[in-house]
Design a protein around this motif. Structure first.
Motif, short mmCIF file in Angstrom:
data_model
loop_
_atom_site.label_atom_id
_atom_site.label_comp_id
_atom_site.label_asym_id
_atom_site.label_seq_id
_atom_site.Cartn_x
_atom_site.Cartn_y
_atom_site.Cartn_z
N GLY A 56 1.57 -1.31 0.04
CA GLY A 56 0.65 0.10 -0.14
C GLY A 56 0.88 1.78 0.20
N TYR A 57 1.85 1.00 0.17
CA TYR A 57 3.49 2.26 0.27
C TYR A 57 4.22 2.60 -1.08
CZ TYR A 57 1.34 4.09 5.15
OH TYR A 57 0.81 3.85 6.06
N GLY A 58 4.77 3.39 -0.52
CA GLY A 58 5.65 3.09 -1.91
C GLY A 58 5.23 3.38 -3.83
N ARG A 59 5.90 2.32 -4.71
CA ARG A 59 6.08 1.58 -6.12
C ARG A 59 4.51 0.85 -5.83
NH1 ARG A 59 11.63 0.51 -6.31
NH2 ARG A 59 11.41 -0.24 -4.33
N ASN A 60 4.01 -0.08 -4.72
CA ASN A 60 2.85 -0.30 -4.39
C ASN A 60 1.39 0.10 -4.97
OD1 ASN A 60 4.29 -2.55 -3.82
ND2 ASN A 60 4.67 -2.16 -1.94
N GLU A 61 0.66 -0.42 -5.60
CA GLU A 61 -1.17 -0.39 -5.65
C GLU A 61 -1.07 0.55 -4.34
OE1 GLU A 61 -5.48 -2.31 -7.29
OE2 GLU A 61 -3.00 -3.40 -6.92
N PRO A 62 -2.10 1.43 -4.29
CA PRO A 62 -2.21 1.85 -2.89
C PRO A 62 -3.27 1.23 -2.98
CG PRO A 62 -1.91 3.78 -5.02
CD PRO A 62 -1.73 2.41 -5.46
N TRP A 63 -3.54 1.15 -1.58
CA TRP A 63 -4.36 0.27 -0.42
C TRP A 63 -5.90 1.62 -0.49
CZ3 TRP A 63 -2.19 -4.10 0.82
CH2 TRP A 63 -2.82 -4.62 0.91
N THR A 64 -7.10 0.97 -1.37
CA THR A 64 -8.25 2.22 -0.73
C THR A 64 -8.82 1.52 0.78
OG1 THR A 64 -9.31 0.07 -1.67
CG2 THR A 64 -8.48 1.22 -3.60
N VAL A 65 -9.78 2.72 0.94
CA VAL A 65 -9.80 3.05 2.14
C VAL A 65 -11.10 1.67 2.21
CG1 VAL A 65 -12.45 3.75 3.73
CG2 VAL A 65 -10.78 5.35 2.51
N GLU A 66 -11.89 1.37 1.33
CA GLU A 66 -12.35 -0.26 1.09
C GLU A 66 -12.17 -1.11 1.29
OE1 GLU A 66 -14.19 3.39 -0.40
OE2 GLU A 66 -12.62 2.24 -1.10
N ARG A 67 -10.61 -1.49 0.43
CA ARG A 67 -9.55 -3.08 0.69
C ARG A 67 -9.45 -3.23 2.19
NH1 ARG A 67 -4.28 -4.21 -2.20
NH2 ARG A 67 -4.46 -5.83 -2.18
N PRO A 68 -10.15 -4.57 2.71
CA PRO A 68 -9.55 -4.84 3.96
C PRO A 68 -8.02 -4.39 4.49
CG PRO A 68 -11.45 -6.10 3.14
CD PRO A 68 -10.94 -5.39 2.35
N TRP A 69 -7.71 -4.13 5.84
CA TRP A 69 -5.94 -4.54 5.70
C TRP A 69 -6.03 -4.66 7.44
CZ3 TRP A 69 -3.08 -2.39 9.56
CH2 TRP A 69 -1.88 -2.55 9.60
N THR A 70 -4.79 -5.91 7.84
CA THR A 70 -4.11 -6.07 9.07
C THR A 70 -3.25 -6.07 8.95
OG1 THR A 70 -4.18 -8.21 8.87
CG2 THR A 70 -6.43 -6.98 9.55
N PRO A 71 -2.55 -5.67 10.56
CA PRO A 71 -1.05 -6.42 10.34
C PRO A 71 -0.83 -6.87 10.52
CG PRO A 71 -1.98 -5.60 12.24
CD PRO A 71 -3.09 -5.15 11.77
N ASP A 72 -1.33 -8.46 10.46
CA ASP A 72 -0.53 -9.63 9.86
C ASP A 72 0.04 -9.91 7.72
OD1 ASP A 72 -1.32 -10.13 11.99
OD2 ASP A 72 -3.35 -11.55 11.37
N ILE A 73 -1.38 -8.68 7.19
CA ILE A 73 -0.86 -8.45 5.75
C ILE A 73 0.62 -7.87 5.48
CG2 ILE A 73 -1.37 -7.31 3.98
CD1 ILE A 73 -3.89 -7.41 3.90
N ASP A 74 0.94 -7.29 6.33
CA ASP A 74 2.67 -6.80 6.57
C ASP A 74 3.70 -7.36 6.85
OD1 ASP A 74 1.06 -4.43 5.29
OD2 ASP A 74 2.25 -3.22 6.80
N ALA A 75 3.39 -8.28 7.79
CA ALA A 75 4.02 -9.29 8.88
C ALA A 75 4.24 -10.26 7.51
CB ALA A 75 3.22 -10.09 10.55
#
Length: 274
Positions: A56-75
């Motif tokens: 969701g940061y930098g050169r990656n595809e931006p993370w939208t408000v609608e798309r679920p996210w948890t810290p497990d994704i980064d881990a």
């Protein structure tokens, strides 16, 4: 510019140099490119610098408000990256990157040779102690989320940037090119704060995590940082008195980028001795 494919998408990263690997993990509203100066310092000293853009940061595809996210994704992304590198790493983190990468150190300590935490967001320690300094962070998170929910993204970013800089008008004075990059990833920070306010649980480390560490991280903070950061670092040292905290005079939260030369010396000493 390698791209890592993992369960939740892609993560861009860069590898430069030869020697033991140093993995740099950025914080909120940031990207791997912000480590440029410190990364070059470790490369010049005979290490390999690995700088990643968190999902969701930098050169990656931006993370939208609608798309679920948890810290497990980064881990999961960081664990997959270390597996791709196929080597142990020295872990260097900034701000929220310390929490988001902590599973590498807490759950798989055998792959982390050393850790350096720069302005680490150790809010779990303050919460366990019911430290009143945590109120500063709770208010910042709550305000950011409220602005985003109201469609006031510009106001959300402004309060975040100006609070950490401890200087009103910092966001307004930020170059337009940088502002555009930050606006692009504002929704990702919305998820971080919203998730944290709802459930503190996954945002380690906590007291037992610190006590059970097999290594003592180097901690570097700015002399002009916010009070919550000072309290978190003091709490860390109270739990592990052998941890060394280096304060960079005149620096704020973005010390690894604004004072990279002052940070490079103690960081390299730490890497060489680990």
């Amino acid at each position: 510019m390698p791209v890592l494919n993992f369960d939740h998408g892609q993560m861009h990263y860069d590898v430069t140099g030869h020697g033991p690997a140093v993995l740099f993990v950025h914080g909120s509203l940031a990207a791997g490119a912000q480590w440029r100066n410190l990364a070059q310092s470790v490369v010049n000293a005979g290490f390999t610098a690995v700088t990643a853009d968190l999902p969701g940061y930098g050169r990656n595809e931006p993370w939208t408000v609608e798309r679920p996210w948890t810290p497990d994704i980064d881990a999961a992304a960081l664990k997959a990256l270390v597996e791709e590198l196929d080597t142990s790493v020295h872990l260097v983190t900034h701000s929220g990157g310390t929490m988001l990468s902590f599973p590498l150190l807490g759950d798989t300590p055998e792959i982390v040779r050393s850790a350096a935490w720069l302005e680490p967001s150790l809010w779990g320690l303050l919460r366990e102690q019911e430290n009143p300094k945590l109120r500063e962070i709770v208010e910042l998170a709550t305000t950011y989320v409220a602005h985003m929910d109201a469609g006031a993204q510009e106001e959300a970013i402004e309060v975040f940037i100006d609070t950490w800089a401890r200087r009103p008008g910092t966001w307004a004075a930020t170059p337009e090119k940088m502002q555009e990059k930050i606006r692009r990833v504002a929704a990702r920070l919305y998820h971080e704060w919203n998730s944290w306010l709802r459930d503190y649980g996954p945002y380690r480390p906590y007291t037992e995590d610190i006590r059970s560490l097999s290594i003592d991280p180097l901690v570097i903070k700015g002399g002009e940082t916010i009070e919550a950061m000072n309290a978190a670092c003091a709490s860390l040292v109270a739990l592990r008195p052998r941890i060394k905290v280096i304060e960079i005079e005149g620096a704020g939260h973005n010390v690894p980028f604004t004072h990279s030369e002052e940070v490079a010396g103690p960081l390299l000493d730490h890497l060489r001795s680990s």
